[in-house]
Design a protein around this motif. Structure first.
Motif, short mmCIF file in Angstrom:
data_model
loop_
_atom_site.label_atom_id
_atom_site.label_comp_id
_atom_site.label_asym_id
_atom_site.label_seq_id
_atom_site.Cartn_x
_atom_site.Cartn_y
_atom_site.Cartn_z
N LEU A 74 38.07 38.02 52.99
CA LEU A 74 38.14 39.46 53.24
C LEU A 74 37.73 39.83 54.66
CD1 LEU A 74 36.76 40.92 49.88
CD2 LEU A 74 39.12 40.40 50.54
N ALA A 75 37.10 38.87 55.37
CA ALA A 75 36.74 39.10 56.76
C ALA A 75 37.79 38.52 57.71
CB ALA A 75 35.38 38.47 57.05
N ALA A 76 38.96 38.19 57.20
CA ALA A 76 40.03 37.62 58.04
C ALA A 76 40.33 38.56 59.20
CB ALA A 76 41.28 37.38 57.21
N PRO A 77 40.52 38.01 60.40
CA PRO A 77 40.74 38.87 61.57
C PRO A 77 42.10 39.57 61.52
CG PRO A 77 41.05 36.57 62.13
CD PRO A 77 40.52 36.59 60.73
N GLY A 78 42.23 40.60 62.35
CA GLY A 78 43.48 41.35 62.41
C GLY A 78 43.54 42.39 61.31
N ALA A 90 39.02 41.10 37.27
CA ALA A 90 38.43 40.82 38.58
C ALA A 90 38.87 41.81 39.66
CB ALA A 90 38.78 39.40 39.01
N VAL A 91 39.74 42.75 39.32
CA VAL A 91 40.31 43.62 40.35
C VAL A 91 39.28 44.60 40.91
CG1 VAL A 91 41.98 45.49 40.75
CG2 VAL A 91 42.68 43.41 39.55
N LEU A 92 38.52 45.25 40.05
CA LEU A 92 37.62 46.32 40.50
C LEU A 92 36.60 45.80 41.51
CD1 LEU A 92 36.55 49.18 40.45
CD2 LEU A 92 35.27 48.60 38.37
N GLU A 93 35.92 44.71 41.20
CA GLU A 93 34.90 44.21 42.11
C GLU A 93 35.51 43.75 43.43
OE1 GLU A 93 33.01 40.48 41.05
OE2 GLU A 93 34.59 40.09 39.57
N THR A 94 36.74 43.25 43.40
CA THR A 94 37.39 42.81 44.63
C THR A 94 37.82 44.00 45.47
OG1 THR A 94 38.19 40.86 43.42
CG2 THR A 94 39.20 41.32 45.57
N VAL A 95 38.38 45.03 44.84
CA VAL A 95 38.77 46.23 45.57
C VAL A 95 37.55 46.85 46.25
CG1 VAL A 95 39.58 48.60 45.28
CG2 VAL A 95 40.83 46.72 44.22
N PRO A 99 37.78 45.51 53.05
CA PRO A 99 37.38 46.27 54.24
C PRO A 99 37.92 47.70 54.18
CG PRO A 99 38.32 44.13 54.84
CD PRO A 99 38.59 44.32 53.37
N HIS A 100 37.17 48.63 54.72
CA HIS A 100 37.63 50.02 54.79
C HIS A 100 38.96 50.09 55.55
CE1 HIS A 100 34.33 52.52 53.17
NE2 HIS A 100 33.60 51.46 53.43
N GLY A 101 39.91 50.84 54.98
CA GLY A 101 41.20 51.04 55.63
C GLY A 101 42.17 49.89 55.47
N ALA A 102 41.83 48.88 54.66
CA ALA A 102 42.70 47.72 54.49
C ALA A 102 43.93 48.08 53.66
CB ALA A 102 41.94 46.58 53.82
N ALA A 103 44.94 47.21 53.71
CA ALA A 103 46.13 47.33 52.87
C ALA A 103 46.07 46.26 51.79
CB ALA A 103 47.39 47.16 53.71
N ARG A 128 39.45 54.22 51.47
CA ARG A 128 40.64 54.64 52.22
C ARG A 128 41.63 53.48 52.38
NH1 ARG A 128 40.00 59.67 54.23
NH2 ARG A 128 37.87 60.49 54.37
N LEU A 129 41.90 52.84 51.26
CA LEU A 129 42.83 51.71 51.26
C LEU A 129 44.27 52.18 51.13
CD1 LEU A 129 40.94 49.41 48.72
CD2 LEU A 129 40.68 49.45 51.21
N ALA A 130 45.19 51.45 51.75
CA ALA A 130 46.62 51.63 51.48
C ALA A 130 46.97 50.62 50.40
CB ALA A 130 47.43 51.40 52.75
N ALA A 131 46.95 51.05 49.16
CA ALA A 131 47.06 50.12 48.03
C ALA A 131 48.25 50.46 47.15
CB ALA A 131 45.78 50.15 47.20
N ALA A 132 48.82 49.42 46.56
CA ALA A 132 49.94 49.57 45.63
C ALA A 132 49.77 48.55 44.51
CB ALA A 132 51.27 49.36 46.34
N VAL A 133 50.35 48.88 43.36
CA VAL A 133 50.35 47.95 42.22
C VAL A 133 51.66 47.19 42.23
CG1 VAL A 133 50.15 47.73 39.72
CG2 VAL A 133 48.86 49.50 40.91
N ASN A 134 51.60 45.91 41.90
CA ASN A 134 52.77 45.04 42.02
C ASN A 134 53.75 45.24 40.85
OD1 ASN A 134 54.49 43.01 42.90
ND2 ASN A 134 53.34 41.40 41.87
N PHE A 135 54.50 46.33 40.92
CA PHE A 135 55.59 46.57 39.97
C PHE A 135 56.89 46.14 40.63
CE2 PHE A 135 52.83 50.17 38.18
CZ PHE A 135 52.38 49.38 37.15
N GLN A 136 57.21 44.86 40.52
CA GLN A 136 58.33 44.34 41.31
C GLN A 136 59.69 44.56 40.66
OE1 GLN A 136 56.22 42.45 39.60
NE2 GLN A 136 57.12 40.51 38.91
#
Length: 226
Positions: A74-78, A90-95, A99-103, A128-136
């Motif tokens: 989660l600390a990956a650069p860029g 496991a989703v809630l604790e990971t979200v 990082p703030h503002g991540a996608a 303030r995440l740009a998040a989506a659920v994987n409904f492919q």
């Protein structure tokens, strides 16, 4: 009406972000990574609690970095996109750790029940995440074409939609499902519900009934067949 070919491909991003995979299970190997490869999307790294599984996945798909911990990933650069290919528990604790503002692309379902889904939504908004659920399914080539045909009026006035699926889900392949109170709608038929939303809009009401599948031993068999 138009004679132009029906839409069968979603536009590729002009400046794609690199992808950091959180989870290296079967859905990533069999679905996500082949799709990313076909679309030419860059991969930055992968983390899984099973280090050997993440390492094998990285070798097979040419991923240069295997992270040693979730915090390191989660600390990956860029500004990567985090693909959260995780069990719903496991989703809630990971979200909450993103990082703030991540996608982030979150594997369905968004929580195991309404309370958990509401908590995830609150965490997404707070960070303030740009998040989506994987409904492919709505992005599958044939479904893109169907949506385009409906929008053009090629099929006439839309009065009724019917999705018919007759299959046996191999629930035994996913041991993390044991103990979940509901399976069929959350883990499978949710894709068809979302597709209907895409084609016809939001429903005023929904009624569903799940039944037991006799082959779903060791699971909550009440909800293994719709």
């Amino acid at each position: 009406m138009t004679d132009a070919p029906l839409l069968q491909r979603w536009p590729v991003p002009a400046r794609p972000r690199p992808i950091v995979l959180i989870g290296a299970g079967g859905i990533v190997r069999d679905a996500h990574l082949p799709a990313y490869r076909a679309a030419g999307l860059p991969l930055q790294g992968v983390f899984d609690p099973d280090r050997a599984r993440a390492t094998a996945l990285a070798a097979d798909f040419g991923i240069s970095r295997v992270y040693g911990s979730l915090a390191e990933a989660l600390a990956a650069p860029g500004t990567p996109v985090f693909d959260l290919a995780l069990p719903p528990q496991a989703v809630l604790e990971t979200v909450r750790a993103l990082p703030h503002g991540a996608a982030a692309l979150i594997q369905k379902p968004l929580g195991t029940d309404l309370a958990e889904a509401t908590a995830i939504r609150a965490a997404v908004r707070e960070r303030r995440l740009a998040a989506a659920v994987n409904f492919q399914l709505r992005f599958a080539p044939n479904m893109l074409a169907l949506h385009d045909a409906i929008a053009r009026g090629t099929l006439g006035e839309l009065l009724e939609l019917d999705v018919r699926i007759n299959c046996r889900m191999p629930w035994e392949r996913w041991p993390f499902l044991r103990g979940m109170p509901r399976l069929e709608i959350l883990m499978h038929s949710i894709h068809y519900v979302d597709l209907l939303r895409r084609l016809a809009g939001e429903a005023r009401a929904v009624q569903a009934r799940c039944v037991a599948h006799p082959a779903a031993r060791g699971l909550d068999r009440k909800s293994t067949r719709l």
